[in-house]
Scaffold this motif. Structure first.
Motif, PDB file in Angstrom:
ATOM      1  N   GLU A 224       0.822  -1.215   0.000  1.00  0.00           N
ATOM      2  CA  GLU A 224       0.000   0.000   0.000  1.00  0.00           C
ATOM      3  C   GLU A 224       0.853   1.261   0.000  1.00  0.00           C
ATOM      4  O   GLU A 224       0.349   2.365  -0.210  1.00  0.00           O
ATOM      5  N   GLN A 225       2.162   1.114   0.230  1.00  0.00           N
ATOM      6  CA  GLN A 225       3.072   2.255   0.154  1.00  0.00           C
ATOM      7  C   GLN A 225       3.421   2.565  -1.298  1.00  0.00           C
ATOM      8  O   GLN A 225       3.147   1.775  -2.204  1.00  0.00           O
ATOM      9  N   ALA A 226       4.043   3.726  -1.524  1.00  0.00           N
ATOM     10  CA  ALA A 226       4.541   4.081  -2.854  1.00  0.00           C
ATOM     11  C   ALA A 226       5.897   3.412  -3.056  1.00  0.00           C
ATOM     12  O   ALA A 226       6.851   3.731  -2.349  1.00  0.00           O
ATOM     13  N   PHE A 227       5.976   2.488  -3.988  1.00  0.00           N
ATOM     14  CA  PHE A 227       7.209   1.746  -4.194  1.00  0.00           C
ATOM     15  C   PHE A 227       8.351   2.683  -4.597  1.00  0.00           C
ATOM     16  O   PHE A 227       9.489   2.539  -4.130  1.00  0.00           O
ATOM     17  N   GLY A 228       8.060   3.662  -5.462  1.00  0.00           N
ATOM     18  CA  GLY A 228       9.108   4.565  -5.927  1.00  0.00           C
ATOM     19  C   GLY A 228       9.741   5.344  -4.796  1.00  0.00           C
ATOM     20  O   GLY A 228      10.963   5.484  -4.725  1.00  0.00           O
ATOM     21  N   ALA A 229       8.913   5.876  -3.886  1.00  0.00           N
ATOM     22  CA  ALA A 229       9.452   6.644  -2.763  1.00  0.00           C
ATOM     23  C   ALA A 229      10.324   5.765  -1.875  1.00  0.00           C
ATOM     24  O   ALA A 229      11.391   6.185  -1.419  1.00  0.00           O
ATOM     25  N   TRP A 230       9.873   4.532  -1.634  1.00  0.00           N
ATOM     26  CA  TRP A 230      10.639   3.582  -0.815  1.00  0.00           C
ATOM     27  C   TRP A 230      11.974   3.256  -1.485  1.00  0.00           C
ATOM     28  O   TRP A 230      13.028   3.284  -0.848  1.00  0.00           O
ATOM     29  N   LEU A 231      11.925   2.984  -2.774  1.00  0.00           N
ATOM     30  CA  LEU A 231      13.135   2.627  -3.507  1.00  0.00           C
ATOM     31  C   LEU A 231      14.121   3.783  -3.569  1.00  0.00           C
ATOM     32  O   LEU A 231      15.324   3.612  -3.339  1.00  0.00           O
ATOM     33  N   HIS A 232      13.630   4.980  -3.870  1.00  0.00           N
ATOM     34  CA  HIS A 232      14.522   6.129  -4.024  1.00  0.00           C
ATOM     35  C   HIS A 232      15.184   6.501  -2.708  1.00  0.00           C
ATOM     36  O   HIS A 232      16.317   6.996  -2.694  1.00  0.00           O
ATOM     37  N   ARG A 233      14.495   6.263  -1.592  1.00  0.00           N
ATOM     38  CA  ARG A 233      15.115   6.495  -0.287  1.00  0.00           C
ATOM     39  C   ARG A 233      16.283   5.528  -0.090  1.00  0.00           C
ATOM     40  O   ARG A 233      17.344   5.905   0.415  1.00  0.00           O
ATOM     41  N   ILE A 234      16.107   4.268  -0.501  1.00  0.00           N
ATOM     42  CA  ILE A 234      17.182   3.281  -0.396  1.00  0.00           C
ATOM     43  C   ILE A 234      18.365   3.686  -1.273  1.00  0.00           C
ATOM     44  O   ILE A 234      19.527   3.616  -0.857  1.00  0.00           O
TER      45      ILE A 234
END
Length: 212
Positions: free
Chosen positions: A100-110
């Motif tokens: 349910e989270q935004a995958f892009g935001a999670w990935l870009h933070r990593i």
């Protein structure tokens, strides 16, 4: 489950890429678009062990991930390393991601964290060419090259975080809140860093002009 080939052999062009203005922001008060629903299906499939689905996520996000990394390290090779490290980390941590989270935001933070780690490990780096978006097509090429060289030197005098903030905001078009989320800092800190980074660059560019 082994990572797909796309993760270990990412090859990206040198210039930074502009942000995807059509990107969908997921939230409780906004329905998901068809694109966001398709991405969620890819995430669920990847979590179930489908390497092809994860490769699809890589293709969707590798350009923006590269832009995030390049804003922080300002070196093409280091940016590619950060992207590969980020995708590998995301692959290994995928089972902990909530769809349910935004995958892009999670990935870009990593990816941003990977780039910051690389920047910290490499205290001395050669200045790499700046994005073409910083040059003006109406100026003499020699003048544009000189301007980019001066800006590269000035940017290199900033700390990693302030350099990342100013490039992410002024070149890549991220908002203060988005930069804060990427770098793990409060929005107010991102605003303050941007203000101080701009002032520092003005001083440095003025000094470089007076020395030439």
């Amino acid at each position: 489950m082994n990572p797909p080939d796309h993760v270990t052999a990412i090859s990206l062009p040198t210039p930074l890429f502009a942000p995807d203005r059509g990107a969908v922001r997921m939230g409780p008060d906004r329905p998901l678009s068809a694109e966001a629903l398709e991405e969620r299906e890819l995430v669920l499939a990847a979590q179930a062990g489908d390497n092809a689905a994860f490769a699809g996520l890589v293709r969707r996000h590798q350009r923006r991930a590269y832009a995030v990394a390049r804003a922080i390290v300002l070196s093409h090779d280091d940016a590619e390393d950060a992207v590969q490290e980020g995708f590998l980390h995301a692959f290994r941590a995928l089972e902990r991601f909530r769809p349910e989270q935004a995958f892009g935001a999670w990935l870009h933070r990593i990816v941003a964290n990977a780039a910051l780690d690389i920047a910290r490990r490499r205290k001395v780096r050669d200045a790499d060419e700046l994005p073409e978006t910083l040059s003006s097509p109406h100026k003499d090429p020699a003048e544009s090259d000189e301007l980019r060289a001066r800006l590269a030197l000035a940017l290199d005098t900033l700390g990693e975080r302030q350099r990342a903030v100013i490039v992410l905001h002024d070149v890549e078009g991220y908002k203060h809140a988005e930069i804060g989320a990427l770098l793990g800092i409060p929005e107010g800190t991102a605003r303050s860093d941007l203000h101080h980074a701009r002032a520092h660059l003005r001083r440095q560019l003025s000094n470089l002009r007076s020395q030439s």
